[in-house]
Design an enzyme around this catalytic site. Structure first.
Site, short mmCIF file in Angstrom:
data_model
loop_
_atom_site.label_atom_id
_atom_site.label_comp_id
_atom_site.label_asym_id
_atom_site.label_seq_id
_atom_site.Cartn_x
_atom_site.Cartn_y
_atom_site.Cartn_z
N GLY A 113 49.44 104.42 -1.22
CA GLY A 113 49.16 104.79 -2.61
C GLY A 113 50.15 104.12 -3.54
O GLY A 113 50.02 102.95 -3.88
N GLY A 114 51.18 104.87 -3.93
CA GLY A 114 52.12 104.42 -4.96
C GLY A 114 52.68 103.02 -4.73
O GLY A 114 52.76 102.21 -5.67
N TRP B 167 44.62 102.51 -5.18
CA TRP B 167 45.26 102.55 -6.50
C TRP B 167 45.05 103.90 -7.20
O TRP B 167 45.63 104.14 -8.25
CB TRP B 167 44.70 101.43 -7.39
CG TRP B 167 45.05 100.05 -6.93
CD1 TRP B 167 45.79 99.70 -5.84
CD2 TRP B 167 44.67 98.82 -7.56
NE1 TRP B 167 45.90 98.33 -5.75
CE2 TRP B 167 45.22 97.77 -6.79
CE3 TRP B 167 43.91 98.51 -8.70
CZ2 TRP B 167 45.03 96.43 -7.14
CZ3 TRP B 167 43.72 97.18 -9.02
CH2 TRP B 167 44.29 96.14 -8.26
N GLU C 95 42.65 113.99 -2.03
CA GLU C 95 42.49 114.38 -3.45
C GLU C 95 41.04 114.73 -3.76
O GLU C 95 40.77 115.58 -4.61
CB GLU C 95 43.06 113.28 -4.36
CG GLU C 95 44.58 113.29 -4.32
CD GLU C 95 45.23 111.91 -4.31
OE1 GLU C 95 44.61 110.94 -4.76
OE2 GLU C 95 46.39 111.82 -3.84
N SER D 112 53.13 108.31 1.64
CA SER D 112 54.48 107.81 1.32
C SER D 112 54.89 106.63 2.20
O SER D 112 56.06 106.52 2.59
CB SER D 112 55.51 108.95 1.38
OG SER D 112 55.22 109.93 0.41
N GLY E 290 52.25 111.17 -1.84
CA GLY E 290 52.89 111.15 -3.15
C GLY E 290 54.17 111.96 -3.23
O GLY E 290 54.66 112.23 -4.33
P1 13P Z 1 51.20 107.63 -1.41
O1 13P Z 1 51.43 106.36 -0.65
O2 13P Z 1 51.47 107.48 -2.88
O3 13P Z 1 51.88 108.79 -0.77
O4 13P Z 1 49.61 107.93 -1.32
C1 13P Z 1 49.00 107.96 -0.09
C2 13P Z 1 47.53 108.04 -0.28
O5 13P Z 1 47.00 109.06 -0.66
C3 13P Z 1 46.74 106.83 -0.02
O6 13P Z 1 45.38 107.11 0.01
#
Ligand code: 13P
Length: 256
Positions: A235-236, A11, A98, A214, A174
């Site tokens: 992620g998203g 999240w 990150e 993604s 992302g």
């Molecule tokens: P997204 O799915 O938003 O690209 O993020 C991937 C991620 O960093 C999961 O840890």
């Protein structure tokens, strides 16, 4: 060997405790007990205690996004493995892109975190991945080998066998630009071969290696169909129960 897929929702810095409760209360009734994969949610620290209580005795596991290298002490703002365990976490991300690129976690820090997670009884999900300019310069495998070598330094085979790896190319996080199934498969095959060389073929064969970057309901099945991909770190698309569950279902189809 069949490896049970895992779909994990990271999240990141999203959701208050109230929003966490709403998500989990919407998710749980829709989770099929016969599910062909493991489900993991990874909320921010402030939601972990609540999430741990809501998820206790359900099939959905709980993870944290990071941890400190020390078990306790004068480290203002930091959270230890023992604190995560006390909230009901079984898993913890280590070396997420990150953390490496926004917060400056070095290879040495990531290695210390991996060992702290293992020492604290948590299952680490160790994240690796190249930047776009590194892929363009055909340095992907060199970058992955470097991150793996540094990250697993002084990690014994008995400890490494409990670790999951997530391949998350930085350029796919992302951005909506997913690695193609072939790109993801090739990188994850490389990682599995590295594990076999470093440890043993059977350890590598049993290790779950996820793809992240993604992942959406419309691309999850094709990614999951690749022989070395054992699930997704999302992620998203993990922020809404509907899209998270669609990915879970798609991954189940890919696996079958
Ligand atoms: P997204 O799915 O938003 O690209 O993020 C991937 C991620 O960093 C999961 O840890």
């Amino acid at each position: 060997m069949t490896r049970r897929p895992m779909i994990a929702g990271n999240w990141k810095m999203n959701k208050t405790p109230a929003e966490t409760r709403a998500f989990i209360e919407a998710l749980l009734p829709q989770v099929d007990a016969e599910l062909a994969c493991d489900l993991l949610v990874i909320p921010p620290y402030t939601s972990l205690d609540l999430a741990g209580r809501l998820l206790a005795d359900t099939g959905v596991r709980l993870g944290a996004q990071d941890l400190h290298t020390s078990p306790s002490g004068a480290f203002t703002g930091a959270i230890s493995a023992g604190m995560l365990d006390a909230c009901g976490c079984a898993y913890v991300l280590v070396g997420h892109s990150e953390r490496r690129h926004v917060f400056g976690d070095s290879d040495a820090t990531v290695n210390a975190k991996l060992r702290a997670a293992i020492a604290g009884g948590l299952t680490p999900i160790f994240c690796v991945g190249e930047r776009s300019e590194q892929r363009a310069a055909e340095q992907t495998t060199a970058v992955l080998a470097h991150q793996l070598t540094e990250g697993f330094a002084e990690v014994a085979a008995t400890e490494a066998s409990d670790v999951l790896i997530a391949y998350e190319p930085v350029w796919a996080i992302g951005t909506g630009e997913t690695a193609s199934p072939d790109q993801a498969q090739d990188a994850i095959r490389f990682i599995r071969n590295w594990v076999a060389d470093q440890y043993t073929a059977s350890l590598a064969e049993g290790m779950r290696i996820l793809y992240g970057g993604s992942v959406k309901p419309n691309n999850a099945a094709e990614l999951q169909r690749q022989p070395d991909i054992d699930g997704a770190l999302v992620g998203g698309a993990s922020l809404e129960p509907e899209s998270f569950l669609q990915i879970v279902q798609a991954a189940g189809r890919g696996a079958s």
